[in-house]
Every structure is written in structure tokens, then in C-alpha cells.
Design a protein around this motif. Structure first.
Motif, PDB file in Angstrom:
ATOM      1  N   GLU A  24      38.301  10.868   6.824  1.00 28.29           N
ATOM      2  CA  GLU A  24      39.104  12.088   6.674  1.00 28.29           C
ATOM      3  C   GLU A  24      39.896  12.426   7.935  1.00 28.29           C
ATOM      4  O   GLU A  24      40.852  13.187   7.878  1.00 28.29           O
ATOM      5  CB  GLU A  24      38.194  13.272   6.302  1.00 28.29           C
ATOM      6  CG  GLU A  24      37.523  13.119   4.941  1.00 28.29           C
ATOM      7  CD  GLU A  24      38.534  13.026   3.790  1.00 28.29           C
ATOM      8  OE1 GLU A  24      39.599  13.679   3.850  1.00 28.29           O
ATOM      9  OE2 GLU A  24      38.243  12.285   2.835  1.00 28.29           O
ATOM     10  N   ASP A  25      39.529  11.849   9.070  1.00 26.79           N
ATOM     11  CA  ASP A  25      40.178  12.147  10.344  1.00 26.79           C
ATOM     12  C   ASP A  25      41.533  11.431  10.404  1.00 26.79           C
ATOM     13  O   ASP A  25      41.610  10.205  10.443  1.00 26.79           O
ATOM     14  CB  ASP A  25      39.273  11.687  11.486  1.00 26.79           C
ATOM     15  CG  ASP A  25      39.790  12.082  12.855  1.00 26.79           C
ATOM     16  OD1 ASP A  25      41.025  12.209  13.037  1.00 26.79           O
ATOM     17  OD2 ASP A  25      38.958  12.257  13.758  1.00 26.79           O
ATOM     18  N   SER A  26      42.617  12.209  10.425  1.00 26.70           N
ATOM     19  CA  SER A  26      43.957  11.607  10.405  1.00 26.70           C
ATOM     20  C   SER A  26      44.257  10.821  11.684  1.00 26.70           C
ATOM     21  O   SER A  26      45.027   9.857  11.651  1.00 26.70           O
ATOM     22  CB  SER A  26      45.032  12.668  10.161  1.00 26.70           C
ATOM     23  OG  SER A  26      44.992  13.654  11.145  1.00 26.70           O
ATOM     24  N   THR A  27      43.646  11.182  12.797  1.00 31.93           N
ATOM     25  CA  THR A  27      43.839  10.432  14.038  1.00 31.93           C
ATOM     26  C   THR A  27      43.245   9.037  13.910  1.00 31.93           C
ATOM     27  O   THR A  27      43.855   8.044  14.326  1.00 31.93           O
ATOM     28  CB  THR A  27      43.204  11.173  15.239  1.00 31.93           C
ATOM     29  OG1 THR A  27      43.759  12.488  15.303  1.00 31.93           O
ATOM     30  CG2 THR A  27      43.460  10.440  16.530  1.00 31.93           C
ATOM     31  N   VAL A  28      42.079   8.933  13.343  1.00 33.10           N
ATOM     32  CA  VAL A  28      41.434   7.638  13.130  1.00 33.10           C
ATOM     33  C   VAL A  28      42.257   6.821  12.145  1.00 33.10           C
ATOM     34  O   VAL A  28      42.495   5.619  12.364  1.00 33.10           O
ATOM     35  CB  VAL A  28      39.979   7.819  12.627  1.00 33.10           C
ATOM     36  CG1 VAL A  28      39.370   6.485  12.223  1.00 33.10           C
ATOM     37  CG2 VAL A  28      39.132   8.513  13.688  1.00 33.10           C
ATOM     38  N   LEU A  29      42.732   7.441  11.089  1.00 33.35           N
ATOM     39  CA  LEU A  29      43.553   6.730  10.106  1.00 33.35           C
ATOM     40  C   LEU A  29      44.849   6.222  10.743  1.00 33.35           C
ATOM     41  O   LEU A  29      45.280   5.094  10.473  1.00 33.35           O
ATOM     42  CB  LEU A  29      43.855   7.636   8.911  1.00 33.35           C
ATOM     43  CG  LEU A  29      42.665   7.946   8.012  1.00 33.35           C
ATOM     44  CD1 LEU A  29      43.032   9.051   7.012  1.00 33.35           C
ATOM     45  CD2 LEU A  29      42.213   6.695   7.273  1.00 33.35           C
ATOM     46  N   GLN A  30      45.457   7.047  11.588  1.00 32.89           N
ATOM     47  CA  GLN A  30      46.683   6.643  12.279  1.00 32.89           C
ATOM     48  C   GLN A  30      46.412   5.440  13.181  1.00 32.89           C
ATOM     49  O   GLN A  30      47.210   4.503  13.237  1.00 32.89           O
ATOM     50  CB  GLN A  30      47.250   7.805  13.106  1.00 32.89           C
ATOM     51  CG  GLN A  30      48.551   7.497  13.794  1.00 32.89           C
ATOM     52  CD  GLN A  30      49.707   7.299  12.830  1.00 32.89           C
ATOM     53  OE1 GLN A  30      49.734   7.872  11.756  1.00 32.89           O
ATOM     54  NE2 GLN A  30      50.656   6.480  13.204  1.00 32.89           N
ATOM     55  N   ALA A  31      45.291   5.442  13.870  1.00 30.32           N
ATOM     56  CA  ALA A  31      44.929   4.322  14.751  1.00 30.32           C
ATOM     57  C   ALA A  31      44.770   3.040  13.937  1.00 30.32           C
ATOM     58  O   ALA A  31      45.253   1.976  14.342  1.00 30.32           O
ATOM     59  CB  ALA A  31      43.649   4.647  15.506  1.00 30.32           C
ATOM     60  N   TYR A  32      44.098   3.140  12.814  1.00 29.68           N
ATOM     61  CA  TYR A  32      43.940   1.947  11.967  1.00 29.68           C
ATOM     62  C   TYR A  32      45.273   1.488  11.395  1.00 29.68           C
ATOM     63  O   TYR A  32      45.528   0.288  11.269  1.00 29.68           O
ATOM     64  CB  TYR A  32      42.932   2.195  10.841  1.00 29.68           C
ATOM     65  CG  TYR A  32      41.509   2.075  11.320  1.00 29.68           C
ATOM     66  CD1 TYR A  32      40.999   0.851  11.744  1.00 29.68           C
ATOM     67  CD2 TYR A  32      40.676   3.189  11.368  1.00 29.68           C
ATOM     68  CE1 TYR A  32      39.699   0.745  12.197  1.00 29.68           C
ATOM     69  CE2 TYR A  32      39.376   3.086  11.817  1.00 29.68           C
ATOM     70  CZ  TYR A  32      38.893   1.862  12.235  1.00 29.68           C
ATOM     71  OH  TYR A  32      37.608   1.753  12.685  1.00 29.68           O
TER      72      TYR A  32
END
Length: 79
Positions: free
Chosen positions: A18-26
Motif C-alpha cells: 500500500e506504500d506508494s513510495t515502495v511501489l514507486q521504488a519497485y
């Protein structure tokens, strides 16, 4: 684990984040990997592709030459 199993597992993991920062990194990481695996052939112009294919056809048909002999006879350059 097969490639399809790996992809399915990755999709499930990404869906659970759910963390958009983690999703952006991936997204950045996976985008870079996808770009680095792009086949260079798709970026070669048609003239160069044609010349390469002609060379491959010549070689396959037995029409080849020793590089050093070619340089000597065509350009006077010896080893």
C-alpha cells in the motif's frame, strides 16, 4: 519455480503493498531492468540490418574471406 510462477508471486506481492513510495521504488527498479533487456536489433537502422543479413547469407553460402588476407590485398596492410 517457473517464470510464470515467479511473475504470479510478484504480482501478488505488489498487489499487497500500500506504500506508494515502495511501489514507486519497485517501478523504477523494474523499468530499468526491462529497458536493459531490450534487444539491440530493434534499434538498428534498416540499412545496417540489410548489410548484416547480407553478410550472414554470404557466410552461410561459404562466401567468406580471411580478414588478414583481405586487409593485405585490399589495403596493403599486413599483420
Amino acid at each position: 519455480m517457473s517464470k510464470n510462477d515467479l511473475k504470479t508471486s510478484l504480482h501478488a506481492l505488489i498487489d499487497s503493498i500500500e506504500d506508494s513510495t515502495v511501489l514507486q521504488a519497485y517501478l523504477i527498479l523494474l523499468s530499468r531492468e526491462a529497458q536493459s533487456q531490450e534487444d539491440f536489433w530493434h534499434n538498428v537502422d534498416d540499412k545496417t540490418k540489410s548489410a548484416i543479413n547480407e553478410g550472414i547469407a554470404d557466410f552461410s553460402a561459404g562466401r567468406d574471406a580471411n580478414f588478414f588476407e583481405y586487409m593485405k590485398s585490399s589495403h596493403g596492410i599486413e599483420r
